[in-house]
Design a protein around this motif. Structure first.
Motif, PDB file in Angstrom:
ATOM      1  N   THR A 114       0.827  -1.206   0.000  1.00 52.19           N
ATOM      2  CA  THR A 114       0.000   0.000   0.000  1.00 52.19           C
ATOM      3  C   THR A 114       0.864   1.260   0.000  1.00 52.19           C
ATOM      4  OG1 THR A 114      -1.763  -1.162   1.181  1.00 52.19           O
ATOM      5  CG2 THR A 114      -1.802   1.245   1.239  1.00 52.19           C
ATOM      6  N   VAL A 115       1.863   1.279   0.867  1.00 52.41           N
ATOM      7  CA  VAL A 115       2.748   2.455   0.926  1.00 52.41           C
ATOM      8  C   VAL A 115       3.494   2.628  -0.393  1.00 52.41           C
ATOM      9  CG1 VAL A 115       4.769   3.431   2.063  1.00 52.41           C
ATOM     10  CG2 VAL A 115       2.983   2.331   3.430  1.00 52.41           C
ATOM     11  N   LEU A 116       4.017   1.524  -0.920  1.00 53.45           N
ATOM     12  CA  LEU A 116       4.767   1.600  -2.174  1.00 53.45           C
ATOM     13  C   LEU A 116       3.869   2.004  -3.333  1.00 53.45           C
ATOM     14  CD1 LEU A 116       7.505   1.131  -3.536  1.00 53.45           C
ATOM     15  CD2 LEU A 116       6.874  -1.268  -3.830  1.00 53.45           C
ATOM     16  N   GLY A 117       2.663   1.444  -3.401  1.00 52.49           N
ATOM     17  CA  GLY A 117       1.753   1.780  -4.482  1.00 52.49           C
ATOM     18  C   GLY A 117       1.327   3.236  -4.451  1.00 52.49           C
ATOM     19  N   ALA A 118       1.029   3.763  -3.257  1.00 52.15           N
ATOM     20  CA  ALA A 118       0.640   5.168  -3.138  1.00 52.15           C
ATOM     21  C   ALA A 118       1.782   6.090  -3.541  1.00 52.15           C
ATOM     22  CB  ALA A 118       0.189   5.468  -1.709  1.00 52.15           C
ATOM     23  N   ALA A 119       3.005   5.724  -3.137  1.00 54.18           N
ATOM     24  CA  ALA A 119       4.157   6.563  -3.471  1.00 54.18           C
ATOM     25  C   ALA A 119       4.427   6.553  -4.973  1.00 54.18           C
ATOM     26  CB  ALA A 119       5.386   6.080  -2.703  1.00 54.18           C
ATOM     27  N   VAL A 120       4.377   5.367  -5.585  1.00 58.69           N
ATOM     28  CA  VAL A 120       4.656   5.259  -7.020  1.00 58.69           C
ATOM     29  C   VAL A 120       3.578   5.969  -7.833  1.00 58.69           C
ATOM     30  CG1 VAL A 120       4.807   3.635  -8.947  1.00 58.69           C
ATOM     31  CG2 VAL A 120       6.003   3.149  -6.804  1.00 58.69           C
ATOM     32  N   LEU A 126       9.347   8.061  -9.247  1.00 56.93           N
ATOM     33  CA  LEU A 126       9.254   6.699  -8.731  1.00 56.93           C
ATOM     34  C   LEU A 126       8.563   5.763  -9.717  1.00 56.93           C
ATOM     35  CD1 LEU A 126       8.341   7.138  -4.954  1.00 56.93           C
ATOM     36  CD2 LEU A 126      10.451   6.206  -5.924  1.00 56.93           C
ATOM     37  N   ARG A 127       7.574   6.271 -10.425  1.00 57.27           N
ATOM     38  CA  ARG A 127       6.892   5.428 -11.412  1.00 57.27           C
ATOM     39  C   ARG A 127       7.855   5.015 -12.519  1.00 57.27           C
ATOM     40  NH1 ARG A 127       1.335   4.759 -13.239  1.00 57.27           N
ATOM     41  NH2 ARG A 127       0.677   6.162 -11.563  1.00 57.27           N
ATOM     42  N   ALA A 128       8.649   5.953 -12.978  1.00 57.89           N
ATOM     43  CA  ALA A 128       9.608   5.637 -14.034  1.00 57.89           C
ATOM     44  C   ALA A 128      10.683   4.671 -13.542  1.00 57.89           C
ATOM     45  CB  ALA A 128      10.257   6.927 -14.547  1.00 57.89           C
ATOM     46  N   ALA A 129      11.055   4.799 -12.251  1.00 64.20           N
ATOM     47  CA  ALA A 129      12.134   3.971 -11.722  1.00 64.20           C
ATOM     48  C   ALA A 129      11.661   2.609 -11.260  1.00 64.20           C
ATOM     49  CB  ALA A 129      12.807   4.706 -10.559  1.00 64.20           C
ATOM     50  N   VAL A 130      10.473   2.544 -10.657  1.00 63.89           N
ATOM     51  CA  VAL A 130      10.043   1.328  -9.966  1.00 63.89           C
ATOM     52  C   VAL A 130       8.858   0.659 -10.641  1.00 63.89           C
ATOM     53  CG1 VAL A 130       9.311   0.421  -7.718  1.00 63.89           C
ATOM     54  CG2 VAL A 130      10.862   2.358  -7.814  1.00 63.89           C
TER      55      VAL A 130
END
Length: 296
Positions: A114-120, A126-130
């Motif tokens: 959840t934390v990772l998805g909200a951040a990305v 972050l979207r481009a990197a992860v």
């Protein structure tokens, strides 16, 4: 003028009296037992029919002699063994261990995903990197992580948890990202106009709008976590710790086909029950939003 108004007033009074005397349109009468039984039967007969078809096909396969009885026992032998297992404390201890691992691993994956998805979803960098990495992790078989997990943690609980989290977190994160991407722009503009910014926009506008897709991601994440867990229990055997995977492994080692199939039935039933819980949750959310129910 008075002669015209008086009949109209009298007609209105008569109409009001009739409405007051009429019974309410929505009565609080309980549903009839026959209607409840019919509704229950409508929901029960499709899965019962599916079970009957599987059992009949299984029995026909057994009678055909394709495999010897010690490899493929008949359904009644397996169901009898299942009944015996349900009376053994060791079985319940193993089931409790497996479910405890599943819940703990899924909760950890839920927080991380959840934390990772909200951040990305909220950061282009972050979207481009992860973003592509998350998709790659989601498609990677969980079994491929176990050699690394055993190398890092040995034959321990941490090795199993490591693979559960890696299997479930990417699905949860991708579900949240997809839900956030599908939020209507009009809703974002309305929230912005009303003063929602930053965390408030995420908390009160974006996350509620993304909830149906997020729940679908949770359901998929649970499926990955459950598969990863059972694979881990087959590969990582911890001394003096019973689990469903250990029972499977022992049955395989001793060529105990009835026990093996009985434990597999238990694993299938648990998966179906949890799947039903997530579907019930998703359908409740959709009904509250007027979207109708969908079997995810």
């Amino acid at each position: 003028m008075t002669a015209v108004v008086e009949p109209v007033l009298e007609q209105k009074n008569e109409t009001r009296q009739k409405m007051d005397a009429a019974p309410p349109l929505l009565s609080a009468e309980p549903a009839r037992p026959g209607a409840l039984a019919k509704s229950a039967w409508t929901k029960l007969w499709p899965p019962l029919l599916a079970v009957a078809i599987v059992v009949i096909a299984w029995e026909l396969l057994y009678l055909s002699g394709v495999k010897p009885a010690y490899v493929l026992p008949d359904p009644f032998t397996v169901f009898g063994r299942l009944g015996e297992l349900l009376g053994e404390p060791a079985f319940w201890a193993g089931a409790a261990t497996t479910m405890g691992r599943a819940v703990l691993g899924f909760v950890i994956a839920l927080v991380i995903g959840t934390v990772l998805g909200a951040a990305v979803a909220r950061s282009r960098i972050l979207r481009a990197a992860v973003g592509s990495l998350l998709s790659g992790l989601q498609t990677m078989p969980s079994i491929a992580w176990f050699p690394l997990a055993i190398l890092f943690f040995g034959l321990t609980e941490q090795a199993i948890m490591f693979v559960i989290v890696l299997g479930a977190a990417p699905s949860i994160a991708n579900g949240l990202i997809s839900g956030i991407d599908d939020v209507p722009p009009q809703l974002l503009r309305a929230g912005h106009t009303l003063g929602a910014r930053g965390i408030r926009m995420l908390r009160y506008v974006i996350l509620p709008a993304a909830l149906p897709t997020y729940v679908a991601g949770l359901k998929q994440g649970w499926a990955f976590a459950w598969r990863s867990l059972l694979a881990g229990e087959l590969l990582v055997t911890i001394s003096q710790v019973l689990a469903l995977g250990v029972l499977l492994s022992n049955a395989r080692n001793f060529a105990d086909a009835p026990t093996l199939l009985a434990v597999m039935i238990v694993i299938l039933i648990i998966g179906m029950v949890v799947d039903g819980v997530f579907s019930w949750l998703a359908n409740g959310i959709r009904r509250r939003r007027g979207l109708g129910t969908v079997r995810l």
